[in-house]
Every structure is written in structure tokens, then in C-alpha cells.
Write a protein that holds these residues in place. Structure first.
Motif, PDB file in Angstrom:
ATOM      1  N   VAL A  47       0.834  -1.104  -0.071  1.00  0.00           N
ATOM      2  CA  VAL A  47      -0.032  -0.007  -0.150  1.00  0.00           C
ATOM      3  C   VAL A  47       0.739   1.279   0.081  1.00  0.00           C
ATOM      4  O   VAL A  47       0.638   2.174  -0.604  1.00  0.00           O
ATOM      5  N   GLY A  48       1.915   1.124   0.764  1.00  0.00           N
ATOM      6  CA  GLY A  48       2.868   2.348   0.765  1.00  0.00           C
ATOM      7  C   GLY A  48       3.487   2.640  -0.471  1.00  0.00           C
ATOM      8  O   GLY A  48       3.622   3.920  -0.908  1.00  0.00           O
ATOM      9  N   VAL A  49       3.742   1.523  -1.384  1.00  0.00           N
ATOM     10  CA  VAL A  49       4.322   1.750  -2.610  1.00  0.00           C
ATOM     11  C   VAL A  49       3.438   2.208  -3.626  1.00  0.00           C
ATOM     12  O   VAL A  49       3.701   3.194  -4.466  1.00  0.00           O
ATOM     13  N   VAL A  50       2.091   1.746  -3.521  1.00  0.00           N
ATOM     14  CA  VAL A  50       1.106   2.372  -4.388  1.00  0.00           C
ATOM     15  C   VAL A  50       0.666   3.821  -4.178  1.00  0.00           C
ATOM     16  O   VAL A  50       0.706   4.491  -5.114  1.00  0.00           O
ATOM     17  N   LEU A  51       0.777   4.203  -2.832  1.00  0.00           N
ATOM     18  CA  LEU A  51       0.352   5.691  -2.338  1.00  0.00           C
ATOM     19  C   LEU A  51       1.718   6.425  -3.075  1.00  0.00           C
ATOM     20  O   LEU A  51       1.417   7.426  -3.447  1.00  0.00           O
ATOM     21  N   TYR A  52       2.784   5.887  -2.868  1.00  0.00           N
ATOM     22  CA  TYR A  52       4.230   6.814  -3.185  1.00  0.00           C
ATOM     23  C   TYR A  52       3.829   7.232  -5.049  1.00  0.00           C
ATOM     24  O   TYR A  52       3.991   8.417  -5.335  1.00  0.00           O
ATOM     25  N   PHE A  53       3.553   5.942  -5.763  1.00  0.00           N
ATOM     26  CA  PHE A  53       3.300   6.328  -7.271  1.00  0.00           C
ATOM     27  C   PHE A  53       2.203   6.782  -7.620  1.00  0.00           C
ATOM     28  O   PHE A  53       2.041   7.275  -8.740  1.00  0.00           O
ATOM     29  N   LEU A  54       1.140   6.926  -6.843  1.00  0.00           N
ATOM     30  CA  LEU A  54      -0.234   7.528  -7.117  1.00  0.00           C
ATOM     31  C   LEU A  54      -0.328   8.802  -6.539  1.00  0.00           C
ATOM     32  O   LEU A  54      -1.300   9.504  -6.347  1.00  0.00           O
ATOM     33  N   TYR A  83       2.284   5.847   7.896  1.00  0.00           N
ATOM     34  CA  TYR A  83       3.459   6.033   6.789  1.00  0.00           C
ATOM     35  C   TYR A  83       4.236   7.133   7.105  1.00  0.00           C
ATOM     36  O   TYR A  83       3.650   8.155   7.608  1.00  0.00           O
ATOM     37  N   PRO A  84       5.589   7.178   6.954  1.00  0.00           N
ATOM     38  CA  PRO A  84       6.297   8.230   6.958  1.00  0.00           C
ATOM     39  C   PRO A  84       6.216   9.309   5.589  1.00  0.00           C
ATOM     40  O   PRO A  84       7.343   9.173   4.857  1.00  0.00           O
ATOM     41  N   TYR A  85       5.337   9.972   5.653  1.00  0.00           N
ATOM     42  CA  TYR A  85       4.991  10.762   4.206  1.00  0.00           C
ATOM     43  C   TYR A  85       5.999  11.644   4.254  1.00  0.00           C
ATOM     44  O   TYR A  85       6.138  12.335   3.108  1.00  0.00           O
ATOM     45  N   ARG A  86       6.485  12.482   5.217  1.00  0.00           N
ATOM     46  CA  ARG A  86       7.776  13.224   5.046  1.00  0.00           C
ATOM     47  C   ARG A  86       8.751  12.814   3.918  1.00  0.00           C
ATOM     48  O   ARG A  86       9.411  13.638   3.539  1.00  0.00           O
ATOM     49  N   TYR A  87       9.048  11.585   4.076  1.00  0.00           N
ATOM     50  CA  TYR A  87       9.897  11.011   3.243  1.00  0.00           C
ATOM     51  C   TYR A  87       9.305  10.331   2.133  1.00  0.00           C
ATOM     52  O   TYR A  87      10.248  10.267   0.995  1.00  0.00           O
ATOM     53  N   MET A  88       8.254  10.167   1.968  1.00  0.00           N
ATOM     54  CA  MET A  88       7.426   9.698   0.911  1.00  0.00           C
ATOM     55  C   MET A  88       6.959  10.545  -0.192  1.00  0.00           C
ATOM     56  O   MET A  88       6.914  10.342  -1.374  1.00  0.00           O
TER      57      MET A  88
END
Length: 267
Positions: free
Chosen positions: A21-28, A189-194
Motif C-alpha cells: 500500500v505504501g508503494v502504491v501511495l507513493y506512485f499515485l 506512513y512516513p509521508y515526510r520521506y515519501m
């Protein structure tokens, strides 16, 4: 021992799902944050108020599309940064609100929105905002220019107000920063880095020397009032924070308190 062995595959699946889910959020993330509506290069803007279309060539591949809405005998100019959806063909009502209060309005589209082209990056948006300020300065001095941002555009407006002088900075339905918004939706999730997009309004606001007016609906379900209230703590003496009771994100116009707020912001 048996219980530990049984838990291990369950924990592995949980970790795998979390990472997926983290990978999907990053790319989307771009699709989640931005909702552009492109226009063809030959699209003809149509408004029932006087206007002038502007096409600013940034380089061989990038063009900045903007519209100047003209007030009769204007006392100044509003540089208006719109929200994350559609394009400037849909924002004539916002221009009318400013024109009725004596201001011409300069409004741009972000890259990939409307006729604007180029990379949709935070840095490019800030650079294009600076071009808008340069256009406004051809008409008015800084003390007659109001920088106005709504929703997504509040971070853009706040950044511009840190590097250029203006009469006032107006933020309608602002957010603390994009990381803060993401944390409110899924705080795991660590959004600051994502995230590639930060729009840190909280970092810009303390650097703004011009007077600031913030307006926000108390029932905003898109950008919670609590996010804007965190910005209130960063305001300096004389700045105004105005809650609009009962208003949601997209119906502020329906509330008399919003009109009074605009009267104050665009005096």
C-alpha cells in the motif's frame, strides 16, 4: 512455540500489505493530489466579464496559461491561485467576487491544467507563480497587489508572499502542509520521506511580512478546520483568522460570513 510459528506468517502478510500500500501511495501521489482538466491549445475561453488571455512561453517545452480578468478602474490586482481540480475556465465566479470589490484578477493554471504545459512539480508551480507576480507588477505597485490562494493554491500563495511584497496575503481553506493532510487520512506512513509534494504553508507563513487573512469553513470535510487552526498559531499581531460557521470546502459562497471576510480581505 506453535503459537509463535502460527503468528509469523500472519505478521509477514501484514508487513507485505503495509509495504505494498505504501508503494502504491507513493506512485499515485500525483493523481491523489492533483486533478487537472487539460484544454486544447485552440480552446477559446468564454466569460461574461472583460478578460485577456495570456500565454507565457517559459522555454521550448513549457507554456504558462493565464487569464487577466479586468475590473473597471481597478484599485489593484489579485493574483489568484486556484484549487487542485479543473482549470481556470471554471473559476469566473471567483474573479467576479474580486472585481465587485474593485480588483482585477490574474489567474494561472498549474502545469498540465488547462493550456499550461511543463512538469507538474512543486518547484515549477512556484516558478510560474513568480511569473504571475512579474505580470502584475507591470500594472500595479506591491502595495496594490493581493496574493490570494484557495485550497491547494494556499501553499503556492504563501510561498510567493515570502519572496515578493504585497498588500495582503489571503488564504481560503488552507492546510498546514501536505504531509499533515496525509497523516490525517492514514497516519501509518512516513509521508515526510515519501511525498514529492510538501507545500509547507507552516514554514512559509512565519516569513510573510504582509498582513494575512485566513478564511475556513467550520464543516470543511476536505481540509479540516483543525489543519487551518494550526496555522492560526503562526499568525502575527494584526493578522486575521476567520472561521465561517457551517461552511464546507466548496460552499463558502453560500454563507454571509464569507462575504464579510472577503470585504475585509479585499478592502
Amino acid at each position: 512455540m506453535f503459537r509463535k510459528l502460527k503468528l509469523r506468517p500472519i505478521l509477514s502478510w501484514i508487513l507485505a500489505i503495509y509495504l505494498l500500500v505504501g508503494v502504491v501511495l507513493y506512485f499515485l501521489q500525483k493523481k491523489i493530489i492533483f486533478h487537472p482538466e487539460p484544454l486544447t491549445a485552440d480552446y477559446a475561453f468564454k466569460y461574461d466579464i472583460p478578460f485577456e488571455e495570456m500565454r507565457i512561453r517559459i522555454n521550448d517545452k513549457e507554456t504558462l496559461s493565464a487569464v487577466l480578468f479586468k475590473a473597471p478602474a481597478p484599485k489593484g490586482m489579485v493574483i489568484y491561485f486556484h484549487g487542485n481540480a479543473r482549470n481556470i475556465s471554471k473559476y469566473a465566479s471567483k474573479a467576479r467576487q474580486c472585481i465587485s470589490r474593485g480588483y482585477s484578477v490574474l489567474m494561472m493554471d498549474y502545469p498540465t491544467y488547462g493550456k499550461s504545459t511543463g512538469p507538474l512539480t512543486e518547484a515549477t508551480i512556484y516558478a510560474n507563480a513568480l511569473h504571475m507576480y512579474e505580470v502584475a507588477r507591470k500594472f500595479f505597485p506591491p502595495d496594490s497587489i493581493i496574493i490570494f490562494g484557495r485550497s491547494l493554491g494556499t501553499g503556492v500563495a504563501a510561498q510567493l508572499a515570502t519572496v515578493r511584497d504585497c498588500k495582503r496575503l489571503v488564504l481560503e481553506a488552507p492546510y498546514y502542509n501536505i504531509v499533515d493532510l496525509a497523516m490525517r487520512m492514514a497516519p501509518i506512513y512516513p509521508y515526510r520521506y515519501m511525498l514529492d509534494y510538501k507545500f509547507p504553508t507552516d514554514e512559509y507563513l512565519p516569513k510573510v511580512t504582509a498582513p494575512v487573512v485566513i478564511m475556513h469553513g467550520t464543516d470543511d470535510h476536505t481540509i479540516p478546520l483543525a489543519s487551518a487552526e494550526k496555522l492560526e498559531k503562526l499568525l502575527k499581531p494584526g493578522d486575521r483568522f476567520i472561521p465561517v460557521p457551517g461552511a464546507d470546502h466548496n460552499n463558502l459562497d453560500n454563507y454571509p460570513e464569507y462575504g464579510k471576510s472577503l470585504d475585509l480581505a479585499l478592502q
